[in-house]
Design a protein around this motif. Structure first.
Motif, PDB file in Angstrom:
ATOM      1  N   ALA A   1       1.034  -0.970  -0.125  1.00 34.68           N
ATOM      2  CA  ALA A   1      -0.045   0.043  -0.142  1.00 34.68           C
ATOM      3  C   ALA A   1       0.755   1.226  -0.061  1.00 34.68           C
ATOM      4  CB  ALA A   1      -0.870  -0.122   1.005  1.00 34.68           C
ATOM      5  N   ILE A   2       1.947   1.122   0.836  1.00 33.12           N
ATOM      6  CA  ILE A   2       2.830   2.369   1.056  1.00 33.12           C
ATOM      7  C   ILE A   2       3.565   2.481  -0.473  1.00 33.12           C
ATOM      8  CG2 ILE A   2       5.037   3.198   2.066  1.00 33.12           C
ATOM      9  CD1 ILE A   2       3.823   2.074   4.493  1.00 33.12           C
ATOM     10  N   ILE A   3       4.049   1.409  -0.954  1.00 32.50           N
ATOM     11  CA  ILE A   3       4.827   1.465  -2.136  1.00 32.50           C
ATOM     12  C   ILE A   3       3.800   2.041  -3.186  1.00 32.50           C
ATOM     13  CG2 ILE A   3       5.580   0.021  -4.115  1.00 32.50           C
ATOM     14  CD1 ILE A   3       7.055  -1.895  -1.827  1.00 32.50           C
ATOM     15  N   ARG A   4       2.641   1.753  -3.270  1.00 33.29           N
ATOM     16  CA  ARG A   4       1.876   2.233  -4.493  1.00 33.29           C
ATOM     17  C   ARG A   4       1.909   3.845  -4.321  1.00 33.29           C
ATOM     18  NH1 ARG A   4       0.273   4.265  -7.930  1.00 33.29           N
ATOM     19  NH2 ARG A   4      -1.832   4.263  -9.196  1.00 33.29           N
ATOM     20  N   SER A   5       1.596   4.240  -3.083  1.00 32.78           N
ATOM     21  CA  SER A   5       1.668   5.872  -2.939  1.00 32.78           C
ATOM     22  C   SER A   5       2.952   6.434  -3.469  1.00 32.78           C
ATOM     23  CB  SER A   5       1.383   6.137  -1.701  1.00 32.78           C
ATOM     24  OG  SER A   5       0.046   5.696  -1.102  1.00 32.78           O
TER      25      SER A   5
ATOM     26  N   ASP B   1       1.657  14.094   1.589  1.00 32.75           N
ATOM     27  CA  ASP B   1       0.797  14.012   2.845  1.00 32.75           C
ATOM     28  C   ASP B   1       1.107  12.835   3.482  1.00 32.75           C
ATOM     29  OD1 ASP B   1      -0.782  14.249   5.125  1.00 32.75           O
ATOM     30  OD2 ASP B   1      -2.413  15.020   3.870  1.00 32.75           O
ATOM     31  N   PHE B   2       2.372  12.541   4.181  1.00 28.95           N
ATOM     32  CA  PHE B   2       2.773  11.298   4.674  1.00 28.95           C
ATOM     33  C   PHE B   2       1.706  10.652   5.794  1.00 28.95           C
ATOM     34  CE2 PHE B   2       5.236   8.421   7.491  1.00 28.95           C
ATOM     35  CZ  PHE B   2       5.502   7.486   6.586  1.00 28.95           C
ATOM     36  N   PRO B   3       1.154  11.705   6.655  1.00 27.95           N
ATOM     37  CA  PRO B   3       0.016  10.761   7.562  1.00 27.95           C
ATOM     38  C   PRO B   3      -1.233  10.305   6.579  1.00 27.95           C
ATOM     39  CG  PRO B   3       0.874  12.898   8.377  1.00 27.95           C
ATOM     40  CD  PRO B   3       1.455  12.894   7.013  1.00 27.95           C
TER      41      PRO B   3
ATOM     42  N   VAL C   1      -0.764   9.116   3.694  1.00 24.76           N
ATOM     43  CA  VAL C   1      -0.276   7.833   3.035  1.00 24.76           C
ATOM     44  C   VAL C   1      -0.551   6.682   4.110  1.00 24.76           C
ATOM     45  CG1 VAL C   1       1.693   6.623   1.986  1.00 24.76           C
ATOM     46  CG2 VAL C   1       1.094   9.018   1.551  1.00 24.76           C
ATOM     47  N   MET C   2      -0.167   7.017   5.415  1.00 25.32           N
ATOM     48  CA  MET C   2      -0.252   5.957   6.289  1.00 25.32           C
ATOM     49  C   MET C   2      -1.672   5.384   6.565  1.00 25.32           C
ATOM     50  SD  MET C   2       2.970   5.269   6.327  1.00 25.32           S
ATOM     51  CE  MET C   2       3.072   4.070   7.809  1.00 25.32           C
ATOM     52  N   GLU C   3      -2.536   6.586   6.828  1.00 24.28           N
ATOM     53  CA  GLU C   3      -3.944   6.214   7.131  1.00 24.28           C
ATOM     54  C   GLU C   3      -4.505   5.337   6.000  1.00 24.28           C
ATOM     55  OE1 GLU C   3      -7.994   8.610   8.404  1.00 24.28           O
ATOM     56  OE2 GLU C   3      -6.441   9.598   7.412  1.00 24.28           O
ATOM     57  N   ARG C   4      -4.336   5.741   4.559  1.00 25.96           N
ATOM     58  CA  ARG C   4      -4.589   5.022   3.582  1.00 25.96           C
ATOM     59  C   ARG C   4      -4.363   3.340   3.758  1.00 25.96           C
ATOM     60  NH1 ARG C   4      -2.474   2.929  -0.946  1.00 25.96           N
ATOM     61  NH2 ARG C   4      -3.795   2.474  -2.798  1.00 25.96           N
ATOM     62  N   MET C   5      -3.214   3.296   4.137  1.00 25.05           N
ATOM     63  CA  MET C   5      -2.670   1.864   4.267  1.00 25.05           C
ATOM     64  C   MET C   5      -3.239   1.088   5.507  1.00 25.05           C
ATOM     65  SD  MET C   5      -0.623   0.047   6.660  1.00 25.05           S
ATOM     66  CE  MET C   5       0.363   1.374   7.567  1.00 25.05           C
TER      67      MET C   5
ATOM     68  N   LEU D   1       8.939   9.055  -1.051  1.00 19.49           N
ATOM     69  CA  LEU D   1       8.003   9.858  -0.192  1.00 19.49           C
ATOM     70  C   LEU D   1       8.417  11.361   0.128  1.00 19.49           C
ATOM     71  CD1 LEU D   1       5.927   7.073   1.419  1.00 19.49           C
ATOM     72  CD2 LEU D   1       5.075   8.495  -0.392  1.00 19.49           C
ATOM     73  N   GLY D   2       9.784  11.125   0.317  1.00 19.81           N
ATOM     74  CA  GLY D   2      10.466  12.444   0.699  1.00 19.81           C
ATOM     75  C   GLY D   2      11.602  12.450   1.556  1.00 19.81           C
TER      76      GLY D   2
END
Length: 515
Positions: free
Chosen positions: A82-86, A110-112, A114-118, A226-227
């Motif tokens: 999931a994170i790799i997709r973002s 928006d890293f938070p 990204v993690m919430e999506r995961m 992601l930065g």
């Protein structure tokens, strides 16, 4: 670890996940007769074994001390992809101008979010591995720590009481956990592993990664895209040391383009935690260096989960690599089998699935030596989900040489494949090994954007005894990157042309032209 350790952060998505795979109101069953099969561990191997056995009418108990779904669902395949997709999308947006697309501003990560999506997607997938689902399948689900009491009993201890389960056969599928290398100071700092990195809610500005295997490389690249400013350490001279050297080099070159600093041939001398982050002291050659990072991810190996099982009491042999099994996945105790990461040198979810199928047949249906499934019969592909991906099946060139197997090597660079050119994904190749003077495939490596999808064609061919000549005769849609595999089939067919056949083809061509 007798009590459940909660997932962080404590939000609606993680509460939903835990509600499925370790519900707080769960009451362990009260067993009243022996089980045909007691399965310890509810990761992939344990879940597949338990579900299939119950579906065949066996009385099955499944024991899990943490989260059902194991590493794959909770701290492995699912959250990482999931994170790799973002991360891939962020990288694609930064290179949009290469495709004639102009963005008015650089993409904001928006890293938070990204993690919430995961966490949301992980929770949505979790019902498939839930306690309620397996109860509906006819499996008695127990939460707690398991240990063998004697030759036919397993004890389950939980904060709510204990149970003793009698069994005819047992399966150990307790998986593995992150292992820490012996680096001075490491045991006194709060570093990340695959089990905690997915709890991050803030992007580390500077990230150190120890270990350049699949987990280290995937996470290093994803967080870089992601930065994060990422530094990847390894004591070896290249990343992905278990992969084809050419494949690893392609990925290393992409890492450099991504801005990842590779510190290879390095020795980590000391790690300490300060108010400013983690101080890493290392040497390369005769020079000593110090580097400061905000977070440290350790991805340098796995250790089998065998503690507290009391395996000695039932005569099950194991060592630091895991439980010892034979080709039938039977331990030194013929009534006890093992499957998955706790006993396998290949730690893949898809392999754990197929090992469970072997265990099921051998534990419940085999009589003596007849009808027994073997691990050695499996053709095992795998994939590392970097950009580009690296997928492999069968033998590497050095393995074939070590075994005395002579091979022919066929290679097709993606720079010669139209779809790869059109997609801007020419960094990679397909390499196929065949037995010398034959089209029989014995191994393959693919480096491509979707290598994990492409390797299955070769795996099916190897399973079915399909050689390169038949692959060349199979129509592949144009344009696709999988056409690289057909092109290798054409390469093989051209090697079959003898001088006589070439003269004959030239003669036929002249006759047809003359008409």
């Amino acid at each position: 670890m007798n009590e459940f350790e909660p997932l962080l952060p404590d939000d609606e998505h993680n509460r939903k996940l835990v509600g499925h795979v370790h519900p707080s109101d769960w009451t362990n069953p009260q067993p009243d007769r022996p089980y045909h099969l007691v399965v310890i561990g509810a990761g992939t191997a344990g879940l597949v074994t338990a579900a299939a056995a119950a579906g065949l009418g066996a009385r099955v108990a499944l024991i899990e001390r943490q989260l059902m779904g194991g590493d794959c669902l909770n701290v492995g395949c699912v959250p990482s992809k999931a994170i790799i997709r973002s991360a891939r999308l962020a990288a694609d947006l930064r290179s949009a101008s290469d495709f004639g697309i102009t963005l008015t501003q650089l993409p904001f990560v928006d890293f938070p979010a990204v993690m919430e999506r995961m966490r949301r997607l992980r929770a949505e997938i979790s019902p498939h591995d839930s306690a309620a689902r397996f109860q509906e399948l006819g499996v008695d689900v127990f939460f707690g720590s398991a240990s063998f009491a004697d030759g036919d009993r397993v004890s389950v201890d939980s904060p709510h009481g204990s149970r003793t389960l009698e069994y005819r056969k047992a399966v150990v599928a307790t998986g593995a956990r992150a292992a820490a290398p012996p680096i001075p100071g490491l045991d006194s700092v709060h570093y990340l592993t695959n089990e905690t990195v997915f709890s991050l809610t803030g992007l580390p500005r500077r990230l150190g990664v120890i270990g350049s295997g699949p987990v280290g490389c995937e996470m290093a690249q994803a967080l870089s895209q992601l930065g994060s400013e990422v530094v990847l350490f390894d004591r070896g001279d290249r990343i992905l040391s278990k992969e084809d050297p050419e494949a690893a080099q392609v990925v290393a070159e992409q890492f450099s383009r991504d801005g990842i600093q590779l510190v290879l041939n390095s020795k980590l001398l000391k790690i300490s935690e300060t108010s400013e982050g983690f101080s890493i002291t290392y040497s390369q050659g005769n020079e000593e260096h110090e580097l400061l990072v905000d977070q440290l991810l350790v991805a340098a190996g796995r250790a089998p989960n065998v503690d507290e099982l009391n395996l000695e009491s039932v005569g099950v042999d194991y060592d630091s690599n895991g439980i010892s099994v034979n080709d039938h996945l039977q331990t030194s105790n013929p009534r006890i089998f093992a499957a998955g990461d706790v006993c396998s040198r290949y730690k893949f979810t898809h392999l754990a699935d197929f090992q469970a199928r072997i265990v099921l047949q051998n534990a419940l249906f085999s009589i003596g030596p007849f009808g027994r499934k073997k691990m050695s019969q499996l053709v095992i592909p795998w994939c590392t989900y970097t950009s580009p991906e690296v997928a492999h099946v069968g033998l590497f060139e050095h393995e074939a040489a070590r075994r005395g197997i002579q091979v022919d090597v066929y290679k097709q660079d993606l720079a010669g494949v139209d779809r790869a050119i059109l997609e801007g994904e020419t960094q990679g190749f397909v390499k196929i090994l065949t037995k010398r003077d034959s089209d029989r495939i014995v191994g393959a490596t693919i480096v491509a954007a979707h290598a994990g999808e492409m390797i299955s064609e070769i795996t099916v061919a190897m399973n079915g005894g399909i050689g390169l000549s038949k692959i060349a005769g199979a129509i592949h849609p144009y344009p696709t990157q999988a056409e690289a595999i057909r092109k290798i089939g054409d390469q093989y067919n051209r090697t079959r042309l003898t001088p006589f056949s070439q003269r004959l083809l030239n003669l036929l061509r002249r006759i047809n032209v003359g008409r």
